[in-house]
Scaffold this active site. Structure first.
Site, PDB file in Angstrom:
ATOM      1  N   SER A 283     -30.055  17.337  65.690  1.00 28.65           N
ATOM      2  CA  SER A 283     -30.618  16.025  66.150  1.00 28.65           C
ATOM      3  C   SER A 283     -31.386  16.075  67.457  1.00 28.65           C
ATOM      4  CB  SER A 283     -29.147  15.030  66.449  1.00 28.65           C
ATOM      5  OG  SER A 283     -28.745  15.867  67.871  1.00 28.65           O
TER       6      SER A 283
ATOM      7  N   LYS B 281     -30.396  12.116  58.728  1.00 28.69           N
ATOM      8  CA  LYS B 281     -29.028  12.801  58.497  1.00 28.69           C
ATOM      9  C   LYS B 281     -28.353  12.589  59.550  1.00 28.69           C
ATOM     10  CE  LYS B 281     -27.539  17.573  59.369  1.00 28.69           C
ATOM     11  NZ  LYS B 281     -27.948  18.906  59.784  1.00 28.69           N
TER      12      LYS B 281
ATOM     13  N   PRO C 123     -20.178  14.446  62.148  1.00 32.13           N
ATOM     14  CA  PRO C 123     -21.357  13.752  62.448  1.00 32.13           C
ATOM     15  C   PRO C 123     -22.056  14.152  64.107  1.00 32.13           C
ATOM     16  CG  PRO C 123     -19.605  12.544  62.759  1.00 32.13           C
ATOM     17  CD  PRO C 123     -18.995  13.937  62.478  1.00 32.13           C
TER      18      PRO C 123
ATOM     19  N   GLN D 293     -33.567  15.436  77.064  1.00 32.89           N
ATOM     20  CA  GLN D 293     -34.357  16.484  76.235  1.00 32.89           C
ATOM     21  C   GLN D 293     -33.133  17.292  75.701  1.00 32.89           C
ATOM     22  OE1 GLN D 293     -37.075  16.314  75.682  1.00 32.89           O
ATOM     23  NE2 GLN D 293     -37.840  18.195  74.766  1.00 32.89           N
TER      24      GLN D 293
ATOM     25  N   VAL E  55     -53.841  38.548  57.692  1.00 32.46           N
ATOM     26  CA  VAL E  55     -53.802  39.731  58.690  1.00 32.46           C
ATOM     27  C   VAL E  55     -53.638  40.965  58.321  1.00 32.46           C
ATOM     28  CG1 VAL E  55     -52.856  40.517  60.946  1.00 32.46           C
ATOM     29  CG2 VAL E  55     -53.158  38.073  60.766  1.00 32.46           C
TER      30      VAL E  55
ATOM     31  N   GLY F 116     -31.950  26.444  62.107  1.00 33.29           N
ATOM     32  CA  GLY F 116     -33.145  27.334  61.991  1.00 33.29           C
ATOM     33  C   GLY F 116     -34.369  26.554  62.715  1.00 33.29           C
TER      34      GLY F 116
ATOM     35  N   TYR G 167     -17.210  18.658  71.529  1.00 35.43           N
ATOM     36  CA  TYR G 167     -16.898  17.646  70.684  1.00 35.43           C
ATOM     37  C   TYR G 167     -17.114  18.545  68.931  1.00 35.43           C
ATOM     38  CZ  TYR G 167     -21.353  15.668  68.782  1.00 35.43           C
ATOM     39  OH  TYR G 167     -22.449  15.561  68.192  1.00 35.43           O
TER      40      TYR G 167
HETATM   41  C1  LIG Z   1     -31.869  29.966  52.851  1.00 38.07           C
HETATM   42  C2  LIG Z   1     -32.425  29.266  54.035  1.00 38.07           C
HETATM   43  C3  LIG Z   1     -32.238  28.192  54.256  1.00 38.07           C
HETATM   44  C4  LIG Z   1     -32.612  27.220  55.422  1.00 38.07           C
HETATM   45  N1  LIG Z   1     -32.217  26.155  55.563  1.00 38.07           N
HETATM   46  C5  LIG Z   1     -32.295  25.483  56.913  1.00 38.07           C
HETATM   47  C6  LIG Z   1     -32.113  24.257  57.255  1.00 38.07           C
HETATM   48  O1  LIG Z   1     -31.784  23.593  56.560  1.00 38.07           O
HETATM   49  N2  LIG Z   1     -32.432  23.692  58.547  1.00 38.07           N
HETATM   50  C7  LIG Z   1     -33.138  24.221  59.385  1.00 38.07           C
HETATM   51  O2  LIG Z   1     -33.377  24.046  60.491  1.00 38.07           O
HETATM   52  N3  LIG Z   1     -33.606  25.598  59.006  1.00 38.07           N
HETATM   53  C8  LIG Z   1     -33.234  26.354  57.854  1.00 38.07           C
HETATM   54  N4  LIG Z   1     -33.888  27.591  57.573  1.00 38.07           N
HETATM   55  C9  LIG Z   1     -34.761  28.091  58.513  1.00 38.07           C
HETATM   56  C10 LIG Z   1     -36.111  27.616  58.017  1.00 38.07           C
HETATM   57  O3  LIG Z   1     -36.472  27.675  56.910  1.00 38.07           O
HETATM   58  C11 LIG Z   1     -37.241  28.180  58.923  1.00 38.07           C
HETATM   59  O4  LIG Z   1     -36.606  28.372  60.327  1.00 38.07           O
HETATM   60  C12 LIG Z   1     -38.658  27.652  58.908  1.00 38.07           C
HETATM   61  O5  LIG Z   1     -38.892  27.450  57.258  1.00 38.07           O
HETATM   62  C13 LIG Z   1     -39.679  28.416  59.359  1.00 38.07           C
HETATM   63  O6  LIG Z   1     -40.153  29.686  58.758  1.00 38.07           O
HETATM   64  P1  LIG Z   1     -41.040  30.474  59.639  1.00 38.07           P
HETATM   65  O7  LIG Z   1     -42.162  29.742  59.889  1.00 38.07           O
HETATM   66  O8  LIG Z   1     -40.496  31.056  60.702  1.00 38.07           O
HETATM   67  O9  LIG Z   1     -41.192  31.634  58.328  1.00 38.07           O
HETATM   68  P2  LIG Z   1     -42.066  31.516  56.892  1.00 38.07           P
HETATM   69  O10 LIG Z   1     -41.824  30.077  56.312  1.00 38.07           O
HETATM   70  O11 LIG Z   1     -41.515  32.728  56.232  1.00 38.07           O
HETATM   71  O12 LIG Z   1     -43.442  31.720  57.290  1.00 38.07           O
HETATM   72  C14 LIG Z   1     -44.070  32.804  57.412  1.00 38.07           C
HETATM   73  C15 LIG Z   1     -45.706  32.406  57.620  1.00 38.07           C
HETATM   74  O13 LIG Z   1     -46.313  33.461  58.095  1.00 38.07           O
HETATM   75  C16 LIG Z   1     -47.535  33.931  57.333  1.00 38.07           C
HETATM   76  N5  LIG Z   1     -47.971  35.257  57.271  1.00 38.07           N
HETATM   77  C17 LIG Z   1     -46.975  36.195  56.794  1.00 38.07           C
HETATM   78  N6  LIG Z   1     -47.528  37.436  56.899  1.00 38.07           N
HETATM   79  C18 LIG Z   1     -48.877  37.091  57.069  1.00 38.07           C
HETATM   80  C19 LIG Z   1     -50.090  37.948  57.323  1.00 38.07           C
HETATM   81  N7  LIG Z   1     -50.154  39.068  56.929  1.00 38.07           N
HETATM   82  N8  LIG Z   1     -51.396  37.295  57.592  1.00 38.07           N
HETATM   83  C20 LIG Z   1     -51.411  36.016  57.758  1.00 38.07           C
HETATM   84  N9  LIG Z   1     -50.076  35.256  57.477  1.00 38.07           N
HETATM   85  C21 LIG Z   1     -49.028  35.675  57.349  1.00 38.07           C
HETATM   86  C22 LIG Z   1     -47.220  33.066  55.909  1.00 38.07           C
HETATM   87  O14 LIG Z   1     -48.383  32.567  55.389  1.00 38.07           O
HETATM   88  C23 LIG Z   1     -46.053  31.917  56.400  1.00 38.07           C
HETATM   89  O15 LIG Z   1     -47.087  30.797  56.684  1.00 38.07           O
HETATM   90  C24 LIG Z   1     -33.382  28.091  56.249  1.00 38.07           C
HETATM   91  C25 LIG Z   1     -33.863  29.369  55.942  1.00 38.07           C
HETATM   92  C26 LIG Z   1     -33.178  29.964  55.034  1.00 38.07           C
HETATM   93  C27 LIG Z   1     -33.722  31.398  54.687  1.00 38.07           C
END
Ligand SMILES: Cc1cc2nc3c(=O)[nH]c(=O)nc-3n(C[C@H](O)[C@H](O)[C@H](O)COP(=O)(O)OP(=O)(O)OC[C@H]3O[C@@H](n4cnc5c(N)ncnc54)[C@H](O)[C@@H]3O)c2cc1C
Length: 495
Positions: A35, A60, A78, A143, A178, A340, A437
């Site tokens: 939230s 949500k 909730p 905040q 990269v 996450g 809570y």
């Molecule tokens: C199963 C699962 C369920 C989840 N459910 C939730 C949820 O309900 N709620 C929540 O808050 N969080 C959830 N999360 C966490 C959430 O998905 C992530 O925190 C969020 O999507 C951010 O991911 P990220 O940007 O850290 O990584 P990623 O989405 O993996 O992004 C990585 C980025 O790095 C870039 N990259 C990688 N290598 C290179 C390279 N060599 N050169 C250039 N670019 C590169 C890719 O292009 C990509 O854009 C979940 C995670 C998982 C695994």
């Protein structure tokens, strides 16, 4: 999120470049939020109508836990604090006057009724449901505190929306790979080498490369500390299921316990995100996919499944030299309480708090790292408690959950909650997003309320508490009668 937030904070004082690969995809999940996310959008100056329609977003109010206490049962968790009556929170009064776990959430928490009836938290004129009440549910301005609701959204669409938003405000967006990272004589990162855009130099490098941790772990070799000894779910399989527009839209995330883990259901505007989080010690990917398909989309064998191996734990330090890891590259616990994106938001806020100048005072990184570690460790404890307290013991997975090690400190706390429900000074002691809570609602809902009520209440007049229970029932009826359905409100918002 990081780029837009930094740009919003420092404007032209800092130049921000995002390098993002077209070849390496994002993790493709992450749709339910916590939230405090509201403060992120507010910080960027965005109203719900500005961003929600672009991101398939909906509301949500909390999480519905099904089959955790016992197959066939459910309860809501909730975003709602418990009121205090005559010096004791309502949960204590409930234990004294009622104590039937089936009634806890509906007796003590108003938002459970809105979840049950699939109501929107806003009236059709856009005002918040709290305008119909004479009570506070959360603090909308601070905040760090929780707001009475969060959002569901499509994380890919949000990333696209924020890319446009950021680029319009001066963020440079480079789509490229990269392929190499060069360091200076101190071992600090000097520049990135890309395929088509050449060298990209920088002062501070934010590693947002997901579970790969390309810079923080790969280049700087910071150790990653696994939590798998206490949180063994290490895989997930996800499906994107088209939403049925004729059906009600649930204003909550569902977490349904399954044989070797649990299944999330996240209703977005036009589709439902769903996935099975499990431990590969108890289930293989093919079996997990079959279970998920049976549960979520038995008539849609054509939908493509996304299998994900999760890295559960955190970096020893998320800020090392001139690199700060944010997102999955920093740390991740399983998505049970949707933290996450909360970790990301917290990481960005702390990065602004401790942002360095050219002196790079090491104390800034030390403070940053402590704050990040505390939040992740606190959420880890909270999630471990979910498994320790869950009543289920009907499969090898759930049996094993009862005999697994728990983080230091939690065992003692669990013991103390056998007599008294969690209080602010008996939960994980540092900021981790959750409040007393949250711990109480989960502990009771999972079936681990203390066997006896707090003795002091036997000597008090219960009429104030009884009036409060009656007021919650009355107010719940009024809200359900006056608020529109979640689908109706969200459909209007989406035009
Ligand atoms: C199963 C699962 C369920 C989840 N459910 C939730 C949820 O309900 N709620 C929540 O808050 N969080 C959830 N999360 C966490 C959430 O998905 C992530 O925190 C969020 O999507 C951010 O991911 P990220 O940007 O850290 O990584 P990623 O989405 O993996 O992004 C990585 C980025 O790095 C870039 N990259 C990688 N290598 C290179 C390279 N060599 N050169 C250039 N670019 C590169 C890719 O292009 C990509 O854009 C979940 C995670 C998982 C695994």
């Amino acid at each position: 999120m990081t780029a837009t937030y930094l740009k919003q904070t420092f404007r032209d004082e800092v130049s921000v470049t995002v390098v993002e690969s077209e070849r390496v995809g994002t993790v493709g999940v992450g749709e339910a939020t916590f939230s405090t996310i509201r403060h992120f959008f507010a910080y960027l100056g965005l109203e719900e109508r500005d961003w929600m329609p672009s991101c398939a977003a909906s509301y949500k109010l909390g999480i519905r836990y099904a089959n955790w206490r016992e197959v066939g049962t459910y309860f809501y968790h909730p975003f709602e604090r418990l009121p205090v009556l005559d010096g004791f929170t309502l949960d204590d009064w409930w234990l004294h006057l009622d104590g039937d776990v089936e009634n806890f959430d509906t007796s003590c928490l108003l938002l459970s009724a809105l979840c049950e009836a699939n109501r929107s938290p806003r009236l059709l004129d856009g005002s918040l449901f709290t305008t119909l009440l004479d009570r506070e549910i959360g603090n909308a301005n601070e905040q760090r505190t929780q707001f009475p609701y969060a959002y569901h959204f499509d994380a890919d669409l949000l990333a696209k929306f924020l890319t446009t938003f950021g680029v319009e405000r001066g963020v440079r967006h480079v789509v490229d790979d990269v392929v190499e990272v060069r360091r200076d004589e101190r071992g600090w990162i000097d520049h990135l080498v890309t395929t088509e855009h050449g060298d990209i130099p920088g002062d501070l490098f934010v590693d947002c490369t997901g579970f790969r941790g390309l810079l923080i772990n790969g280049v700087l070799e910071e150790p990653f500390e696994s939590f798998e000894d206490v949180l063994p779910n290490n895989r997930a399989v996800a499906l994107r299921v088209p939403a049925d527009p004729g059906r009600e839209m649930a204003p909550y995330t569902s977490a349904t316990a399954a044989e070797a883990g649990w299944i999330w259901t996240i209703p977005l505007y036009e589709r439902v995100g769903t996935g099975y989080v499990y431990s590969d010690e108890f289930c293989d990917p093919a079996e997990a996919e079959r279970t998920l398909r049976r549960f979520a989309a038995p008539d849609r064998p054509d939908l493509e499944a996304n299998h994900i191996r999760m890295r559960i734990g955190r970096n020893r330090n998320s800020w090392v030299k001139n690199c700060v890891a944010i997102g999955l590259s920093s740390g991740f616990v399983e998505p049970l309480e949707s933290t996450g994106i909360f970790f990301i938001q917290h990481g960005i806020e702390q990065l602004v708090n401790y942002f360095p100048d050219r002196d790079w005072d090491p104390a800034l990184a030390v403070r940053y790292n402590r704050s990040i570690a505390e939040v992740i460790d606190g959420v880890k404890e909270f999630l471990v408690m979910h498994y320790c307290a869950a009543g289920r013991e009907d499969t090898p997975y759930w049996k094993a959950a009862k005999s697994r090690a728990v983080p230091e400190g939690l065992a003692e706390r669990l013991e103390s909650w056998r007599t008294l429900l969690p209080e602010p000074d008996t939960i994980y002691p540092r900021f981790h997003g959750f409040e007393a809570y949250n711990w109480k609602v989960m502990l009771i809902g999972l079936g681990k309320a203390p066997a006896r009520p707090r003795p002091a209440l036997a000597g008090l007049d219960p009429s104030g508490a009884m009036a409060e229970f009656a007021a919650i029932r009355r107010q719940a009826e009024r809200l359900v009668a006056e608020l529109p359905g979640c689908r109706e409100y969200v459909s209007r918002l989406h035009g």
